[in-house]
Design a protein around this motif. Structure first.
Motif, PDB file in Angstrom:
ATOM      1  N   ILE A 100      36.103  39.042  53.883  1.00  0.00           N
ATOM      2  CA  ILE A 100      35.065  38.283  53.194  1.00  0.00           C
ATOM      3  C   ILE A 100      34.432  39.131  52.089  1.00  0.00           C
ATOM      4  O   ILE A 100      34.193  38.664  50.972  1.00  0.00           O
ATOM      5  N   ASN A 101      34.209  40.396  52.405  1.00  0.00           N
ATOM      6  CA  ASN A 101      33.664  41.283  51.378  1.00  0.00           C
ATOM      7  C   ASN A 101      34.624  41.403  50.211  1.00  0.00           C
ATOM      8  O   ASN A 101      34.216  41.442  49.040  1.00  0.00           O
ATOM      9  N   SER A 102      35.914  41.438  50.531  1.00  0.00           N
ATOM     10  CA  SER A 102      36.896  41.508  49.461  1.00  0.00           C
ATOM     11  C   SER A 102      36.762  40.293  48.550  1.00  0.00           C
ATOM     12  O   SER A 102      36.796  40.402  47.331  1.00  0.00           O
ATOM     13  N   VAL A 103      36.631  39.123  49.183  1.00  0.00           N
ATOM     14  CA  VAL A 103      36.513  37.912  48.377  1.00  0.00           C
ATOM     15  C   VAL A 103      35.292  37.992  47.478  1.00  0.00           C
ATOM     16  O   VAL A 103      35.355  37.695  46.283  1.00  0.00           O
ATOM     17  N   ILE A 104      34.181  38.437  48.044  1.00  0.00           N
ATOM     18  CA  ILE A 104      32.958  38.495  47.234  1.00  0.00           C
ATOM     19  C   ILE A 104      33.130  39.481  46.089  1.00  0.00           C
ATOM     20  O   ILE A 104      32.748  39.228  44.940  1.00  0.00           O
ATOM     21  N   CYS A 105      33.761  40.606  46.395  1.00  0.00           N
ATOM     22  CA  CYS A 105      33.997  41.596  45.338  1.00  0.00           C
ATOM     23  C   CYS A 105      34.893  41.018  44.249  1.00  0.00           C
ATOM     24  O   CYS A 105      34.687  41.252  43.054  1.00  0.00           O
ATOM     25  N   LEU A 106      35.891  40.260  44.678  1.00  0.00           N
ATOM     26  CA  LEU A 106      36.797  39.696  43.683  1.00  0.00           C
ATOM     27  C   LEU A 106      36.055  38.700  42.808  1.00  0.00           C
ATOM     28  O   LEU A 106      36.273  38.648  41.586  1.00  0.00           O
ATOM     29  N   ILE A 107      35.161  37.932  43.417  1.00  0.00           N
ATOM     30  CA  ILE A 107      34.373  36.998  42.611  1.00  0.00           C
ATOM     31  C   ILE A 107      33.549  37.766  41.586  1.00  0.00           C
ATOM     32  O   ILE A 107      33.463  37.398  40.413  1.00  0.00           O
ATOM     33  N   ALA A 108      32.975  38.857  42.052  1.00  0.00           N
ATOM     34  CA  ALA A 108      32.198  39.686  41.125  1.00  0.00           C
ATOM     35  C   ALA A 108      33.085  40.186  39.992  1.00  0.00           C
ATOM     36  O   ALA A 108      32.682  40.198  38.815  1.00  0.00           O
ATOM     37  N   THR A 109      34.309  40.593  40.338  1.00  0.00           N
ATOM     38  CA  THR A 109      35.238  41.047  39.294  1.00  0.00           C
ATOM     39  C   THR A 109      35.472  39.936  38.276  1.00  0.00           C
ATOM     40  O   THR A 109      35.483  40.164  37.069  1.00  0.00           O
TER      41      THR A 109
END
Lengths: 626, 99, 178, 355
Positions: free
Chosen positions: C29-38
């Motif tokens: 989930i953190n990965s997804v959020i980070c990717l959204i931020a990217t």
């Protein structure tokens, strides 16, 4: 009209397409009408073109380029000049008569529409052959007529012998065609063109006849093609076998038109042959040998069509004799008269076979004249013409050939005279056995005898008239200095050096040949009035068995090839090629067995390899190559 | 500002995506890394579009997005199916192709 | 240092750090959020590059649709850090090394390259929707249509793949149990 | 150097505008809770909040105060950061749309033209879509981070619901865009100047009634309002995705919903009902001082917004909740085909009229 020359082959092509695609649905009579009408239409156009050519017109009509590579350009072009227009008339005119004849002759056959489709395709190919403005188009027509010949010889393919006769014709033609192809490639290689005008133009540019030069080789190669197509020694055995086809086919293809393609080709290449004296020598000798050999065989044949077939081979030999003397126009003249009387003879024999319900053995005929008067008279006219009786067409052309050989080569002249002698003999033997005397067949056949319908007799009568008058367009020099045909052809055919004969000599030659023809005709008639058919022995048996040529070929060519093939099969095919192919398979299998260890099934590993490969490629691309 | 800045940025993002694909075993994360790489390429394309004043490369970005969306739809469906069968998204479990 | 460059650096740092977050965080989930931020950072770059339309489309498509799907799938599977499969240290190390080598190779290669365009700071109209629409529907109509067909087939394919097949180990549910 | 380049007045103007808009949004949202209670009370034939202040007007303040003083609970098994991130994102996305809405006509002060719009970006409508598509994250993250199955179910419901209805919403707006030819909200509002011009109604509602209807239904679904309030339906999921939340984090969720309602009313008023335009505005513009004209425009806009909010509330207390399969069927099988047909017809007409 000349620019519309493409109509001439177009009509038969259309006829072929209609009949060919609809042969299951089109009714027989309609198929015959379509087939005949298309050829009639081309005949009309040919006639119009002929009159224009007669007034001095000639042209090359280019439809489109179909090979265009580099400097080489081979268009689909038609050459209309005196030579091709004469052939156009022969093909379409006689072709039309034979189509009409066929509508009646083939009416019983269920494959009649298909037959007409093939016949139209043949006419189309033949027209392509004589109209082509370059050797490639001629070659296309050349192969096309070979194909049609194969199809029509094997038309009754359910009979195994007939089918194999078709195959034999095809294979023998292929041997000759290879020579033609090699000749064509030699021309292309040496001159860079296949178009007649360019090629002959280059020949004309002050080149001396050189012995053993490339001209000789080209001429010999082309002549090999002619040998195959025109049934000369050694490739003549297919033509008698080709009689397996329907009789009109024999008349059209294997007597009047296709087999003369070789003559046409050499006449067309007259400039080339004038530069190749060695090749001309070969042509002359082969022609003489063929004329002689075929005539001897014809004496002892009992099949009505076989006799005519060997006489065709023999007459073709005469034509090549003329060609060998450089008398190309004479050869074309003989092609024309021969087309008339040989078509007449074949059609007449067809009429006889028709009346005899398919019986072809002359030992079982006799006295047919009583029942079929028209056929008898027309056949007699044909015999007179071919035997060389004065005032019939064959006399003029054959006399011209003999005169040209006398002027150049006395040996060939002697052979020619003997062949002519035999011609007169066997033709009248045939006539006598068939039409005079008592009927020797069964009662049923006698009861069935009848004159053929009008569709058969009218072409016979027309051809008979042509056989009589056809010779007068080429009266010999002693009668008139103006040789109509030679003059007409001179715009496209250049005769070789012909020694002029004095009038006295000519009269003497005419006298000799007339005497021989008449004498041996009468001998042939007398000798066969009371036939008794005992088994032949000695030389006669050799002749009856056609000099055992087929057996010779079998022993010399067919069986060694079979042996060799078996040998090659065992060693080269099984061990070499199969071993190699299987070896490739095995090595791939072995290699992949090892390679598949790389396939770990781990996606991560694949990605890793991918990245690694990408890195290496980048590194190579940027630092090593760049 | 020279184009090099954007070249380096997008290569950095691309290489981060590659590292992720190499380091992780979770199929979904690998998938996301691929999306990251695609975006790095998109960024470069837009930078070039600006440099050459040409709209074509922005159109390419559209097409890349379309393909990416299609890929995600199918790919996630595949991953869901895989999860349903083996109850894991570990790519190392999926090594049946070996046999 | 002008505004453009300040923004560039802020966005770049954001993009790279959140991209690193994608691959380093243990929780998907953190990965997804980070990717959204990217994606947001990249969209910011698009705005800087005068591609406003693309920036918004990027947000709508990637952040709004694609990442929601990812989140959806992750939530449905209930993946979290505890069930996250881990590679061995060695493999992780190899991954980092090879990725780094690739980056270095490209960097080294590009250092000498002759690409030396300059991004003008003045805004232009290339990225405007009108311009893009004209380019898309004048020069790229066929690819556009083909990609729509591709998209349709992908949609259908996803449905076919994702459809629950009638399996034997689950008892058949009667209709009134729904 | 850098500081010199910035137009300070511009910055101050925009910051002021943003502050005002935020305050008004929050205020309206706060009083919407009061309004909702009142409407519910009227519908149910009771009085509603009446203790705090006249007509209970201070009730929102009381509620807010209560929420602030509640105990802040973060469940043990929740992922802390995301648990906090969820309501924050929800609130942020709720507020973001207000940036591009033109709140009133521009006016001139001391040689400066001041527009009552924070940013007139040329892709305004797409911006709305972007923000709307992000709105679902707040719910999903919050619901997932709570580590509660009701919350998770609810958030997944919310996500699929909003993804489904976004499509129809987008397609219905494409039909509108075919007519306006621009994505800028400012231009769209300007095109709807007045009420009647050249023998036609200028407001887009009259050009796109079907499109508006679809948009309205989708707005209900996006807002998770009744009759589409499945993510938080009390009877099935207890309270939905904010089940585990307490104190002001819960307040943010509740508050953001009302802000969403306010903003979507504003968007609908802008897109379909002429924004700050009202009948006879030209006369007012000619005869009244500028400040009065601007004020009248803003007032007209807010009147429309409040009317929409009231409509939302009326619907909530009138219609029963859909079942989930009915909701999906409506979205995919009715609204999307309808929107597509609407788009095709509009496109055809636009082509025919030679636009």
């Amino acid at each position: 009209m000349i620019q519309f020359v493409y109509l001439v082959p177009l009509f038969p092509l259309l006829g072929f397409l209609i009949n060919g695609f609809g042969w299951r649905t089109i009714p027989k009579s309609l198929g015959g009408i379509i087939g005949s009408a298309s050829v009639l239409a081309s005949f009309v156009v040919s006639l119009l073109i002929f009159f224009e050519v007669k007034n001095g017109a000639n042209a090359t009509v280019t439809l489109f380029d179909f090979i265009q590579t580099g400097k080489l350009s081979i268009p689909l072009a038609f050459r209309v000049d005196s030579l091709s227009s004469v052939f156009l008339l022969i093909i379409t005119g006689i072709g039309f008569l034979i189509h009409v004849y066929s509508t009646s002759y083939m009416h019983e056959d269920e494959g009649m529409v298909k037959y007409f489709a093939y016949l139209n395709l043949f006419v189309f190919s033949m027209l392509l052959l004589v109209l082509g403005a370059n050797y490639l188009v001629m070659y296309m027509g050349w192969e096309g007529v070979g194909l049609c010949s194969y199809l029509l010889i094997g038309f009754w393919y359910k009979n195994n012998d007939f089918a194999s006769a078709g195959r034999k014709a095809f294979v023998m033609n292929r041997i000759g065609d290879l020579g033609f192809l090699v000749g064509m490639l030699l021309i292309l290689f040496n001159f860079g063109t296949l178009t007649y005008t360019d090629f002959f133009g280059q020949l004309n540019n002050g080149l001396e006849p050189v012995r053993n030069s490339v001209y000789n080789w080209i001429a010999i190669c082309l002549f090999i093609g002619a040998v195959g197509k025109s049934a000369q020694i050694p490739l003549f055995t297919w033509l008698p076998d080709a009689m397996a086809g329907p009789t009109p086919v024999s008349a059209l293809i294997h007597a009047a038109t296709m087999v003369t393609a070789g003559v046409y080709m050499i006449a067309r290449s007259s400039l080339l042959y004038n530069l190749a004296p060695d090749a001309l020598q070969i042509v002359g000798w082969i022609g003489a040998a063929t004329a002689f050999m075929a005539a001897t065989i014809a004496i002892k044949q009992y099949d009505i069509k076989k006799v005519l077939a060997y006489s065709t081979v023999s007459q073709l030999g005469f034509m090549f004799m003329a060609l060998g003397m450089g008398a190309y126009t004479t050869a074309v003249f003989h092609v024309m008269t021969h087309a008339f009387f040989k078509a007449l003879l074949f059609l007449g024999s067809g009429s006889v076979i028709h009346a005899m319900s398919g019986e072809q053995d002359i030992r079982k005929m006799g006295g047919l004249g009583k029942h079929m008067r028209t056929t008898q008279i027309t056949f007699l006219i044909g015999c007179l013409a071919i035997a060389g009786i004065p005032f019939f067409s064959g006399f003029f052309s054959k006399d011209e050939i003999l005169a040209s050989t006398f002027a150049q080569n006395k040996m060939i002249y002697a052979i020619g005279i003997i062949s002519a002698m035999m011609t007169a003999f066997y033709m009248f033997r045939l006539y006598t056995l068939t039409f005079t005397g008592k009927f020797r067949g069964t009662h049923e056949q006698e009861h069935h005898l009848h004159e053929s319908p009008a569709a058969i007799t009218i072409p016979l009568v027309l051809l008979a008239v042509l056989s009589i008058i056809g010779g007068y367009i080429g009266l010999p020099a002693v009668i008139t200095e103006h040789h109509t045909l030679a003059h007409f052809l001179s715009s496209s055919v250049t005769n070789g050096l012909t020694a002029h004969l004095s009038h006295q000599t000519e009269w003497m030659l005419i006298g000799i040949s007339s005497f021989i023809a008449i004498a041996f005709s009468i001998y042939g008639y007398m000798a066969n009035r009371q036939p008794n058919f005992v088994p032949n022995s000695g030389l006669a048996k050799v002749l009856e068995n056609k000099w055992y040529v087929d057996e010779l070929y079998d022993a010399l060519v067919v069986r060694p090839i079979n042996e060799l093939s078996a040998l090659l099969d065992r060693f080269v095919e099984r061990m070499g090629i199969d071993g190699f192919v299987n070896g490739v398979g095995k090595s791939v299998r072995w290699g992949s067995d090892r390679m598949r260890l790389l396939q770990t099934g781990q996606v991560g590993f694949y990605i890793f390899i991918l990245v690694l490969g990408m890195t290496v490629l980048f590194a190579l691309g940027f630092f090593w190559i760049g | 500002m020279p184009i090099q800045y954007y070249l380096f940025l997008s290569f950095a993002l691309f290489c981060i995506g590659i590292m992720g694909a190499l380091m992780r075993r979770n199929a979904i994360i690998i998938f996301m890394c691929i999306e990251l790489m695609l975006n790095a390429v998109n960024l470069l394309l837009v930078a070039f579009s600006k440099m050459y004043n040409d709209a074509s490369s922005q159109i390419f970005v559209f097409f890349i997005m379309v393909v990416a969306a299609a890929e995600v739809a199918v790919g996630l469906a595949v991953i869901v199916m895989m999860y349903r069968r083996v109850h894991s998204v570990d790519i190392n479990i999926l090594n049946r192709l070996k046999h | 240092m002008d505004l453009f460059e300040i923004l560039f650096w802020i966005l770049t740092i954001g993009a790279i750090s959140s991209a690193l977050g994608v691959i380093l965080s243990r929780n998907p989930i953190n990965s997804v959020i980070c990717l959204i931020a990217t994606f947001f950072a990249i969209s910011g770059h698009y705005v800087l590059l005068n591609a406003q339309f693309l920036a918004v489309v990027n947000i709508i498509v990637y952040a709004g649709a694609i990442m929601v799907l990812f989140l959806f799938v992750i939530m449905l599977m209930n993946l979290n850090a505890d069930v996250e499969p881990q590679k061995s240290r060695l493999v992780q190390f190899a991954g980092i090394i090879s990725g780094g080598i690739l980056f270095l190779v490209i960097l080294a290669a590009l250092r000498d390259s002759k690409i030396n365009g300059v991004l003008e700071k003045s805004s232009n109209s290339v990225g405007l929707i009108e311009n893009l629409g004209k380019t898309l529907f004048q020069n790229y109509v066929l690819p556009f249509e083909i990609s729509s067909v591709l998209f349709l087939s992908a949609m259908i394919g996803a449905m076919v793949i994702g459809k629950k097949e009638p399996s034997n180990d689950l008892p058949e549910r009667s209709p009134n149990q729904n | 150097m850098l500081l010199m380049q910035i137009d300070w007045l511009f910055l101050i103007e925009k910051i002021g505008l943003i502050t005002i808009i935020l305050l008004i949004s929050l205020g309206i949202a706060a009083y919407a809770t009061w309004g909702e209670r009142k409407v519910a009370a009227v519908m149910q034939d009771r009085i509603g909040p009446a203790r705090a202040g006249i007509f209970g007007l201070l009730q929102p303040l009381a509620d807010g105060g209560k929420l602030f003083f509640k105990e802040e609970i973060i469940p043990q098994s929740a992922s802390k950061i995301i648990f906090v991130l969820g309501p924050a994102m929800f609130m942020v996305t709720a507020l973001m749309t207000s940036v591009i809405i033109p709140w009133g006509p521009s006016f001139e002060v001391g040689g400066r033209i001041i527009s009552l719009q924070v940013a007139d970006i040329n892709i305004g409508i797409l911006f709305i879509f972007g923000v709307v598509s992000l709105g679902v994250y707040g719910i999903m993250l919050g619901g997932w981070a709570s580590n509660n199955k009701y919350s998770l179910l609810s958030s997944i419901r919310a996500a699929s619901q909003s993804i489904s209805y976004e499509l129809a919403m987008g397609i219905s707006l494409i039909a509108l865009l075919l007519l306006t030819g621009t994505l800028s909200l400012h231009d769209i509002v300007e095109q709807q100047h007045g009420f009647w011009a050249d023998g036609y109604f200028t407001w887009n509602f009259f050009k796109q009634p079907l499109g508006f209807f679809i948009f309205l239904v989708c707005a209900f679904a996006e807002l998770n309002r009744a009759p589409f309030d499945l993510p938080e339906c009390e009877s099935e999921l207890n309270m939905g995705f904010h089940l585990e939340y307490s104190s002001m984090k819960l307040g943010l969720y509740l508050f953001a919903e009302y802000i969403n309602m306010f903003i979507s009313s504003a968007v609908m008023a802008t897109l379909f009902f002429g924004g700050y335009n009202y009948p006879g505005m030209d006369w007012v513009s000619a005869h009244a001082p500028q400040w009065l004209f601007v004020l009248s425009g803003v007032t007209a806009f807010f009147v429309k917004i409040i009317a929409f909010i009231l409509f939302f509330m009326l619907i909530r207390w009138t219609l029963p909740r859909f079942r989930y399969d009915q909701l999906m069927k409506l979205g995919w099988k009715s609204l999307i085909p309808l929107a597509l047909i609407n788009m095709l017809i509009t496109g055809g007409i636009a082509l025919w009229l030679g636009k």
